[in-house]
Design an enzyme around this catalytic site. Structure first.
Site: not given
Ligand code: URA
Length: 241
Positions: A107
């Site tokens: 993310d």
């Molecule tokens: N899980 C998440 O919530 N975000 C990420 O970036 C990776 C795994």
């Protein structure tokens, strides 16, 4: 970048200049293939098999590039975006020439290990839902994480869309109003770690990926920095799948 290719293209891809520069260089007699001077930029060669020299020095041909990035917050895992900075904006031209892509995604606000490669087969295998490659994260959680959460994660939790996750390992480093934990998951669902904590009424406020399979983030890399994988790291990753 495999099989027979034009000599000028191979050299341009290896960073010896633009196609135009490289053509000039070849016509000047600076380039040898198998120790014979070649003056034709369009000559087809197999750079994986044939030796190429520029001004007497051997060209170290590479087909694939493997980069480990410590992804910083604020950049998105994409190859291009009209508004936002992408992880590829952090990579130098000498590597962009290989056209690397991110392996999986983090993310925008997640930090840590992101592998980038043009090895499509490895990328596909590491991200295939059937391969269950472990991903380990360090997370800070709003709320006191406890044994019940460990048990819930061990069982698999039901996400907001009704999907029940595979069993995940949760290790508590510090149980406090802001808890510190390590989570290991085998899948890569959208926002998976955040949604798993939401499923137990808690909120992830910081997330960093520490490893993927047997590849560990080099803690010497500051956010935004990257390096090539060693041959050993590439072999270890390939041995996983
Ligand atoms: N899980 C998440 O919530 N975000 C990420 O970036 C990776 C795994």
């Amino acid at each position: 970048m495999s099989g027979f290719q034009r000599l000028d293209k191979v050299l341009a891809n290896m960073g010896y200049g633009s196609r135009k520069d490289v053509k000039k260089m070849i016509k000047s007699g600076a380039v040898e293939v198998e120790d014979i001077v070649v003056l034709d930029p369009e000559m087809k060669i197999d750079p994986e098999v044939q030796s190429v020299k520029v001004n007497g020095r051997k060209v170290d041909y590479k087909k694939y590039i493997y980069l480990m990035l410590n992804k910083p917050k604020g950049v998105i895992t994409a190859t291009e975006d009209r508004r936002l900075r992408t992880v590829l904006d952090l990579i130098d031209e000498e590597y962009l020439r290989f056209i690397p892509s991110p392996v999986g995604r983090l993310d925008k606000d997640t930090e840590g290990l992101l592998l980038l490669t043009n090895d499509g087969m490895l990328n596909h295998n590491l991200t295939s839902p059937r391969k269950h490659v472990d991903k380990e994260y360090y997370a800070e959680i709003l709320g006191k994480v406890g044994i019940k959460d460990i048990e819930a994660f061990n069982e698999g939790v039901v996400l907001d869309d009704g999907y029940k996750t595979m069993p995940a390992e949760l290790k508590i480093l510090e149980a406090a109003p802001v808890s510190k934990v390590i989570v290991k998951i085998k899948e890569g669902k959208f926002h998976q770690v955040k949604r798993m904590f939401e499923a137990v009424d808690k909120k992830v406020i910081y997330l960093k990926r520490l490893s993927m399979g047997n590849l560990k983030l080099d803690e010497g890399l500051r956010p935004g920095e990257y390096r090539e994988l060693t041959n050993q790291e590439v072999e270890d990753l390939k041995s996983l799948i």
